[in-house]
Design an enzyme around this catalytic site. Structure first.
Site, PDB file in Angstrom:
ATOM      1  CG  LEU A   1      -1.829  -0.907   1.299  1.00 43.14           C
ATOM      2  CD1 LEU A   1      -2.863  -1.153   2.622  1.00 43.14           C
ATOM      3  CD2 LEU A   1      -3.060  -0.935   0.101  1.00 43.14           C
ATOM      4  N   GLY A   2       1.851   1.393   0.675  1.00 39.53           N
ATOM      5  CA  GLY A   2       2.814   2.423   0.650  1.00 39.53           C
ATOM      6  C   GLY A   2       4.064   2.238   1.549  1.00 39.53           C
TER       7      GLY A   2
ATOM      8  N   GLY B   1       6.954   4.120   4.070  1.00 44.94           N
ATOM      9  CA  GLY B   1       7.417   5.429   4.859  1.00 44.94           C
ATOM     10  C   GLY B   1       8.724   5.296   5.344  1.00 44.94           C
ATOM     11  N   GLY B   2       9.288   6.159   6.369  1.00 50.01           N
ATOM     12  CA  GLY B   2      10.823   6.141   6.938  1.00 50.01           C
ATOM     13  C   GLY B   2      10.820   5.178   7.871  1.00 50.01           C
TER      14      GLY B   2
ATOM     15  N   GLY C   1       8.947   1.872   7.652  1.00 50.50           N
ATOM     16  CA  GLY C   1       8.559   0.525   7.149  1.00 50.50           C
ATOM     17  C   GLY C   1       7.659   0.582   5.777  1.00 50.50           C
TER      18      GLY C   1
ATOM     19  CB  VAL D   1       1.579   0.359   4.805  1.00 48.66           C
ATOM     20  CG1 VAL D   1       0.156  -0.083   5.276  1.00 48.66           C
ATOM     21  CG2 VAL D   1       2.188   1.234   5.778  1.00 48.66           C
TER      22      VAL D   1
ATOM     23  CE  LYS E   1       3.672   2.341   9.904  1.00 48.41           C
ATOM     24  NZ  LYS E   1       4.056   3.531  10.894  1.00 48.41           N
TER      25      LYS E   1
ATOM     26  CG  ASP F   1       5.664  12.879  10.758  1.00 50.73           C
ATOM     27  OD1 ASP F   1       5.791  13.704  10.299  1.00 50.73           O
ATOM     28  OD2 ASP F   1       5.854  11.949  10.366  1.00 50.73           O
TER      29      ASP F   1
END
Length: 633
Positions: free
Chosen positions: A333-334, A336-337, A339, A341, A355, A453
């Site tokens: 799905l995506g 990030g910094g 890990g 997802v 995640k 964040d």
């Protein structure tokens, strides 16, 4: 080798000498320093100055930390601030003025004084005023507060208990707030409408009693204090010892210290022998041993932290269950910094987001932050945590799946066929929901949570476009009594980081830092573009709030986008004004999230235009996009 062994021997011998000889030192006594803020009263026991980073151990009641911020500030939970006018140690009293209404010609009382379980009580010098706002019906012949009235609705103030009898004030008015003032500021035959502002600006008096956990300590002639490291109350005794609750039985302190000194000396001698053995094999063993123990310690620390904060109300999964849940990480799905997802399904076919955290990054803090912080929350605007996995270096977190993904894809929308643009009404609803979620994190749960964040990619939207705050990897958990926290380095995402996070000269880091990030985000929601361009050579040209001031006259009827209705134009203006208030450079100038919710719900006519922020965001080379090195008071 002998040189290395000698270097090992010296500190070990020093340890043996100092630990044994210190057992005879009884001249030390804990002293409580006296501090003061600029033009403020002396701050001494049981109060203490909590600005910056408090020491590991300090004397004073943990709830009585004061802050220097344009005066001396006292924070009463949940997150309310008061100026301290004086502290009278002889009479155990202090005078406070509400931070939210100080020096206003027509102050609008927002809340009562929340004493809760604090060792404080109201002075007999006080009395209460009862305010009723926006009353649609009211008895005739009463004088209203004109400057606080809205349209056809009126606002009133009474000395508490002297309201018109037989009339349902609460049922006919939008809000009722009780405020404490001093009796001598209100004359019995005076005009309360003219006197209430002066009385609120003069303040009220609270008296303190010995904190419950400090009774035994003070009764034994000790000084009560607190350990940030151990998170427990301490008693500092005159003989130099530190006890858990009382200084009685101090005669054994010297013997205890002597025994401890002998044990510590023995440990030092043992360390010497180990040091000599290791020096022979240091080059071959050091890298492997260091890596092994560091990794092992991180895993042990995480397990210990979970045990100490448990039992957690969520399920713990094995890594094989995580792999099965995600069909061996088939659908990404995506990323990030911290890990990647993946989409997954539970055994009952309920969709979830999983995640999988980076095993090699950080010291496990981001995992602890997510699991502990979100498991303590329960709010419609906070993402729901279903479970976690902790198996050796493998770490994963399981959430509810959000059908509409993140807010970011709608703000930076380049494909209107796939993602139809959000209506202004829906944007307003999303902005209000995020504000309520942050209000809950800052004030509504047992432990204050600062997110650090807030940005569009961390706001998820369910099938009904209800916003959910997610990604707590940079969050900090703090007690309700701590308003200013200590941090080493900056954390957050460029374009959303509050000035004080990357430069402490602007003020202390607090929940107001989240307010700043929120403000930048809703301005981005209005503009539909990023607030900072990484490719730009001059950040001042692309700083989005300045771009708004340059291209839009906020005080006029803005037609932000062609074809906007009057109602849509009002929503747009309201979000701009709220956003600009939230990004004020000085933290104390920003509203709380409770006030943000009020502003978004209220009329545009009641909002004042904020001043223009006078700084730019840091350029990318000054602050790393993500850092995690920090510790909470």
């Amino acid at each position: 080798m002998f040189k290395f062994a000698f270097l090992c021997f010296v500190p070990s011998l020093f340890l043996l000498f100092t630990t044994t000889s210190s057992s005879h030192n009884t001249s030390f006594s804990k002293t409580c320093p006296t501090n003061h803020c600029s033009n403020g009263p002396n701050i001494s026991y049981p109060f203490w100055l909590s600005q910056g980073s408090p020491p590991d151990e300090y004397c004073g009641y943990s709830e009585f930390g004061l802050i220097c911020d344009s005066g001396t500030i006292f924070n009463l939970p949940p997150g309310l601030y008061y100026y301290v006018k004086y502290i009278d140690h002889a009479n155990h009293s202090l005078k406070l003025v509400d931070y939210d209404t100080a020096n206003q010609a027509c102050p609008r009382a927002l809340h009562k004084v929340p004493l809760g379980n604090l060792p404080l009580f109201h002075s007999p010098l006080n009395l209460n005023l009862s305010f009723y706002y926006n009353c649609s019906h009211y008895p005739s012949g009463l004088s209203s507060i004109e400057c606080l009235s809205s349209g056809s609705n009126e606002s009133f103030v009474f000395m508490m208990g002297e309201e018109t009898k037989g009339f349902d004030w609460s049922g006919n008015c939008e809000a009722n707030v009780v405020v404490t003032v001093m009796k001598d500021q209100i004359t019995s035959d005076g005009d309360l409408i003219k006197e209430f502002a002066g009385a609120m600006n003069e303040g009220f008096v609270l008296e303190w009693k010995t904190a419950e956990k400090c009774v035994e300590c003070e009764a034994s002639n000790g000084v009560c204090g607190f350990s940030n490291t151990k998170q427990e109350v301490l008693c500092f005794c005159k003989d130099g010892s530190t006890r858990s609750n009382s200084c009685e039985g101090g005669s054994s302190a010297g013997l205890s210290k002597f025994v401890i000194g002998l044990i510590a000396g023995g440990i030092g001698f043992g360390a010497l022998l180990i040091c000599i053995l290791l020096c022979c094999f240091r080059r071959r063993l050091a890298p492997t041993v260091s890596k092994f123990w560091r990794s092992k310690k991180i895993d042990q620390d995480i397990e210990a932290f979970i045990r100490n904060n448990g039992p957690l109300p969520i399920k713990r999964y094995s890594y094989s269950e995580i792999k099965k849940m995600t069909n061996y990480f088939e659908s990404k799905l995506g990323q990030g910094g911290y890990g990647v997802v993946y989409k997954g399904n539970l055994s009952n076919n309920s969709p979830v987001a999983v995640k999988v955290l980076n095993g090699s990054k950080g010291n496990g803090e981001e995992f602890i932050n997510e699991v502990i912080s979100i498991s303590r929350t329960s709010h419609v605007n906070i993402v729901n945590l279903l479970g976690f996995c902790l198996e050796d270096k493998k770490k994963a977190i399981v959430y509810d799946f959000m059908t509409n993904g993140s807010l970011e894809k709608f703000i930076l929308n380049k494909n209107f066929e796939t993602n139809p643009p959000l209506s202004w009404e829906r944007l307003h609803h999303i902005a209000e929901g995020i504000a309520k979620g942050l209000e809950y994190l800052h004030r509504g749960c047992s432990t204050r949570i600062l997110h650090f964040d807030i940005k569009p990619s961390n706001i998820l939207l369910d099938k009904n476009f209800c916003p959910k705050i997610s990604d707590f990897g940079m969050a900090k958990l703090c007690s309700e009594t701590n308003s200013i926290i200590s941090m080493y380095g900056a954390r957050g995402t460029i374009g959303y980081i509050a000035p004080e996070v990357w430069n402490r000269n602007f003020g202390g880091v607090s929940y107001k830092s989240d307010v700043y990030s929120y403000g930048m985000m809703i301005l981005e929601m209005v503009g539909g573009r990023k607030n900072i361009s990484i490719e730009a050579s001059d950040s001042s040209e692309t700083y989005f709030p300045h771009w708004i001031y340059k291209h839009v006259e906020v005080g006029s009827n803005v037609a932000w986008h062609e074809g906007m209705t009057t109602e849509e134009n009002e929503i747009c203006k309201k979000m701009i004004i709220v956003g600009l208030w939230c990004i004020q450079t000085i933290p104390s100038d920003r509203p709380s999230m409770s006030r943000v919710v009020e502003m978004l719900k209220g009329s545009i006519d009641q909002l004042q235009i904020p001043p223009k922020p006078f700084i730019f965001t840091p350029i990318k080379t000054q602050v790393d996009t993500c850092t995690t090195s920090s510790s909470c008071d």
